[in-house]
Design an enzyme around this catalytic site. Structure first.
Site, PDB file in Angstrom:
ATOM      1  N   GLY A   1       0.807  -1.222   0.000  1.00  0.00           N
ATOM      2  CA  GLY A   1       0.000   0.000   0.000  1.00  0.00           C
ATOM      3  C   GLY A   1       0.832   1.260   0.000  1.00  0.00           C
TER       4      GLY A   1
ATOM      5  N   ASP B   1       9.532  -5.445  -5.997  1.00  0.00           N
ATOM      6  CA  ASP B   1       8.882  -6.259  -4.969  1.00  0.00           C
ATOM      7  C   ASP B   1       9.241  -7.709  -5.267  1.00  0.00           C
ATOM      8  OD1 ASP B   1       6.716  -7.422  -3.138  1.00  0.00           O
ATOM      9  OD2 ASP B   1       6.173  -5.301  -3.016  1.00  0.00           O
TER      10      ASP B   1
ATOM     11  N   TYR C   1       9.894  -6.264  15.079  1.00  0.00           N
ATOM     12  CA  TYR C   1       9.473  -5.135  14.244  1.00  0.00           C
ATOM     13  C   TYR C   1       9.964  -3.814  14.852  1.00  0.00           C
ATOM     14  CZ  TYR C   1       6.501  -2.054  11.472  1.00  0.00           C
ATOM     15  OH  TYR C   1       6.051  -1.074  10.620  1.00  0.00           O
TER      16      TYR C   1
ATOM     17  N   LYS D   1      12.827  -1.336  13.245  1.00  0.00           N
ATOM     18  CA  LYS D   1      12.430   0.003  12.789  1.00  0.00           C
ATOM     19  C   LYS D   1      13.209   1.091  13.534  1.00  0.00           C
ATOM     20  CE  LYS D   1       9.605  -1.187   9.576  1.00  0.00           C
ATOM     21  NZ  LYS D   1       9.953  -0.891   8.170  1.00  0.00           N
TER      22      LYS D   1
ATOM     23  N   THR E   1      -3.188  -0.010   4.945  1.00  0.00           N
ATOM     24  CA  THR E   1      -2.660  -0.913   3.920  1.00  0.00           C
ATOM     25  C   THR E   1      -2.896  -2.352   4.359  1.00  0.00           C
ATOM     26  OG1 THR E   1      -0.458  -1.342   4.835  1.00  0.00           O
ATOM     27  CG2 THR E   1      -0.731   0.718   3.595  1.00  0.00           C
TER      28      THR E   1
HETATM   29  N1  LIG Z   1       0.929   0.290   7.209  1.00  0.00           N
HETATM   30  C1  LIG Z   1       1.363   0.768   8.363  1.00  0.00           C
HETATM   31  O1  LIG Z   1       0.597   1.014   9.300  1.00  0.00           O
HETATM   32  C2  LIG Z   1       2.838   1.047   8.554  1.00  0.00           C
HETATM   33  C3  LIG Z   1       3.222   1.848   9.639  1.00  0.00           C
HETATM   34  C4  LIG Z   1       4.561   2.126   9.837  1.00  0.00           C
HETATM   35  C5  LIG Z   1       5.511   1.617   8.959  1.00  0.00           C
HETATM   36  N2  LIG Z   1       5.107   0.827   7.913  1.00  0.00           N
HETATM   37  C6  LIG Z   1       6.153   0.298   7.046  1.00  0.00           C
HETATM   38  O2  LIG Z   1       5.921   0.709   5.714  1.00  0.00           O
HETATM   39  C7  LIG Z   1       6.489  -0.251   4.816  1.00  0.00           C
HETATM   40  C8  LIG Z   1       5.451  -0.641   3.784  1.00  0.00           C
HETATM   41  O3  LIG Z   1       4.361  -1.207   4.485  1.00  0.00           O
HETATM   42  P1  LIG Z   1       2.892  -1.365   3.863  1.00  0.00           P
HETATM   43  O4  LIG Z   1       1.961  -0.895   4.891  1.00  0.00           O
HETATM   44  O5  LIG Z   1       2.830  -0.829   2.485  1.00  0.00           O
HETATM   45  O6  LIG Z   1       2.815  -2.953   3.881  1.00  0.00           O
HETATM   46  P2  LIG Z   1       2.430  -4.002   2.745  1.00  0.00           P
HETATM   47  O7  LIG Z   1       2.391  -5.326   3.424  1.00  0.00           O
HETATM   48  O8  LIG Z   1       1.239  -3.530   2.014  1.00  0.00           O
HETATM   49  O9  LIG Z   1       3.711  -3.926   1.789  1.00  0.00           O
HETATM   50  C9  LIG Z   1       4.955  -4.516   2.105  1.00  0.00           C
HETATM   51  C10 LIG Z   1       5.548  -5.020   0.810  1.00  0.00           C
HETATM   52  O10 LIG Z   1       6.853  -5.567   1.076  1.00  0.00           O
HETATM   53  C11 LIG Z   1       7.015  -6.679   0.206  1.00  0.00           C
HETATM   54  N3  LIG Z   1       8.059  -7.589   0.664  1.00  0.00           N
HETATM   55  C12 LIG Z   1       7.977  -8.518   1.652  1.00  0.00           C
HETATM   56  N4  LIG Z   1       9.139  -9.205   1.708  1.00  0.00           N
HETATM   57  C13 LIG Z   1       9.974  -8.675   0.775  1.00  0.00           C
HETATM   58  C14 LIG Z   1      11.298  -8.944   0.356  1.00  0.00           C
HETATM   59  N5  LIG Z   1      12.027  -9.938   0.935  1.00  0.00           N
HETATM   60  N6  LIG Z   1      11.835  -8.202  -0.637  1.00  0.00           N
HETATM   61  C15 LIG Z   1      11.114  -7.214  -1.227  1.00  0.00           C
HETATM   62  N7  LIG Z   1       9.834  -6.913  -0.888  1.00  0.00           N
HETATM   63  C16 LIG Z   1       9.278  -7.638   0.108  1.00  0.00           C
HETATM   64  C17 LIG Z   1       5.645  -7.343   0.176  1.00  0.00           C
HETATM   65  O11 LIG Z   1       5.496  -8.188  -0.955  1.00  0.00           O
HETATM   66  C18 LIG Z   1       4.716  -6.132   0.157  1.00  0.00           C
HETATM   67  O12 LIG Z   1       4.345  -5.769  -1.157  1.00  0.00           O
HETATM   68  C19 LIG Z   1       6.962  -1.413   5.683  1.00  0.00           C
HETATM   69  O13 LIG Z   1       8.362  -1.291   5.915  1.00  0.00           O
HETATM   70  C20 LIG Z   1       6.199  -1.202   6.973  1.00  0.00           C
HETATM   71  O14 LIG Z   1       6.858  -1.741   8.093  1.00  0.00           O
HETATM   72  C21 LIG Z   1       3.806   0.535   7.693  1.00  0.00           C
END
Ligand SMILES: NC(=O)c1ccc[n+]([C@@H]2O[C@H](COP(=O)([O-])OP(=O)(O)OC[C@H]3O[C@@H](n4cnc5c(N)ncnc54)[C@H](O)[C@@H]3O)[C@@H](O)[C@H]2O)c1
Length: 253
Positions: A18, A38, A157, A161, A192
């Protein structure tokens, strides 16, 4: 936005998630070229085609846990005339478990993707930016890396982070004189698929997060996209080695 409309190339890891797609969409709207990476193969190519940006966007498989893969994607893009000006090291996973029962594999996988994977990616693309004397890097941290959030328990996690936010400061200082800015973004709870497991198991937790967020809602991926675009742009030329929260005020409480 200043500096994004100059045909510069930006690469996002974990870009089919997302937040990654939100950032890609925003950068494309500002006129950049974008490489979405990805580990989802054909599905990634289809998703990227739906962005409707023609040949200004491409999809490439890049497993961030493989240091060789980052090197070969960087080489290939340079050979294609797509040298990466801006990198968003964004791939991440967020498993939860009480620490007393925390599975070995989950710890290793989380560290491998969220921390080692960020480092391999940044080392490959960052080295090339340093050689060219220009570039901008964003590492995706989290409010969970700056504060102890609750009620979820996710020690790997939060620890990864926190490490990523500090890595942005370390590299921002190391590369400041090389023309490469490095910052972290710390999203709050963002709407997401990473939230899907909790949405299913415990919808009341989502309501609790909204309640604790001063803006009273989840952050939208486009809002992370606008913050990333700003940090990548020349408007942020004085900003390096820091972490910007996009969390609706959560971390201030
Ligand atoms: N959504 C939230 O609330 C939130 C909050 C804080 C931080 N984040 C961080 O933002 C980033 C994106 O999160 P998101 O919410 O879009 O999650 P998401 O799960 O929608 O996307 C994560 C993506 O990472 C990919 N992925 C997993 N393993 C992988 C690998 N080995 N190599 C390459 N890609 C890989 C997945 O296929 C997925 O498309 C992450 O680092 C997450 O920790 C998210």
């Amino acid at each position: 936005m200043k500096g994004l409309d100059q045909d510069r190339v930006f690469l996002i890891t974990g870009g089919i998630g997302g937040i990654g797609l939100g950032v890609a969409q925003t950068l494309l709207e500002y006129g950049s070229r974008v490489v979405v990476t990805d580990v989802v193969g054909e599905e990634g190519a289809d998703e990227v085609a739906r962005l409707g940006a023609g040949d200004r966007v491409r999809y490439v498989d890049l497993d961030v846990t493989d240091p060789e893969a980052a090197e070969s994607v960087a080489d290939q893009l340079e050979a294609d005339g797509w040298p990466v000006f801006g990198l968003m090291a964004n791939a991440g996973v967020a498993p939860t478990s009480p620490t007393v029962d925390y599975p070995d594999d989950t710890w290793r996988t989380t560290v491998d993707i969220n921390l080692n994977g960020v480092f391999w990616t940044v080392r490959s693309f960052g080295r090339r930016m340093v050689e060219r004397g220009e570039g901008a890097i964003i590492l995706t941290s989290s409010i969970a890396g700056l504060r102890v959030v609750s009620p979820e328990t996710h020690v790997a996690y939060g620890a990864t982070k926190a490490a990523v936010a500090h890595m942005a400061s370390l590299l921002g200082v190391e590369w400041a004189k090389e023309g490469v800015r490095v910052n972290a973004l710390a999203p709050g709870y963002t709407d997401t698929s990473i939230l899907d497991a909790i949405r299913e198991e415990s919808p009341e937790t989502i309501e609790e997060w909204k309640h604790r967020t001063p803006l009273g809602r989840l952050i939208q991926p486009e809002e992370i996209g606008q913050a990333a675009a700003f940090l990548f742009s020349d408007l942020a030329s004085g900003i390096t080695a820091t972490t910007l929260s996009v969390d609706g005020g959560y971390a201030a409480r």
